[in-house]
Design an enzyme around this catalytic site. Sequence first.
Site, mmCIF file in Angstrom:
data_model
loop_
_atom_site.group_PDB
_atom_site.id
_atom_site.type_symbol
_atom_site.label_atom_id
_atom_site.label_comp_id
_atom_site.label_asym_id
_atom_site.label_seq_id
_atom_site.Cartn_x
_atom_site.Cartn_y
_atom_site.Cartn_z
ATOM 1 N N ASN A 48 0.840 -1.188 0.000
ATOM 2 C CA ASN A 48 0.000 0.000 0.000
ATOM 3 C C ASN A 48 0.881 1.245 0.000
ATOM 4 O OD1 ASN A 48 0.610 -0.926 2.682
ATOM 5 N ND2 ASN A 48 -0.917 0.467 3.532
ATOM 6 N N ILE A 49 0.418 2.248 -0.724
ATOM 7 C CA ILE A 49 1.149 3.501 -0.869
ATOM 8 C C ILE A 49 0.190 4.625 -0.519
ATOM 9 C CG2 ILE A 49 2.475 4.982 -2.414
ATOM 10 C CD1 ILE A 49 3.044 2.431 -4.108
ATOM 11 N N GLU A 65 -2.952 -4.627 -3.262
ATOM 12 C CA GLU A 65 -3.482 -5.514 -4.305
ATOM 13 C C GLU A 65 -3.477 -4.810 -5.659
ATOM 14 O OE1 GLU A 65 -4.734 -4.733 -1.321
ATOM 15 O OE2 GLU A 65 -6.291 -6.162 -0.706
ATOM 16 N N CYS A 79 -4.005 0.656 -2.687
ATOM 17 C CA CYS A 79 -3.846 -0.574 -1.911
ATOM 18 C C CYS A 79 -2.795 -1.481 -2.554
ATOM 19 C CB CYS A 79 -5.157 -1.337 -1.863
ATOM 20 S SG CYS A 79 -6.519 -0.448 -1.098
HETATM 21 ZN ZN ZN Z 1 -7.994 -2.163 -1.586
#
Ligand code: ZN
Length: 130
Positions: free
Chosen positions: A43-44, A56, A54
């Site tokens: 996550n950034i 993903e 996120c």
């Molecule tokens: Zn997400």
Amino acid sequence: MSEYDALIAAATKARENAHAKFSNFKVGAALHTPSGKIFLGCNIENATYGLTLCAERVSIFKAISEGELRFDSIAVVTDTETLTPPCGACRQIIWEFCHDIPVVLANLKGDVQVLQMSKLFPKPFDSSNL
Ligand SMILES: [Zn+2]
């Protein structure tokens, strides 16, 4: 030992790169292709919050940007007691690019749960609705 151990290990490593200075909620993701490649994501976060990405989606967008179009599993690792499923936005993106793949949820304690996307996202909006 499970077939997803290497993928979970990759996501755990990716988590270390999380840019989560606002929430301190670090997430790692690892996206697997049928050819054996793994694309990592973390996550950034952003000071505006709304621009946060996120783990993903970072892993999926990295893979797409490098020409990969086929995926067969994704792992998501957090440091939580309760395993963390993908958020709604990520479920939409996972479905769009990966369809009904297994989503491997894990934490740093070694808890693992594997859920199919069709269970996490039972009535998706996709190209069949257009
Ligand atoms: Zn997400």
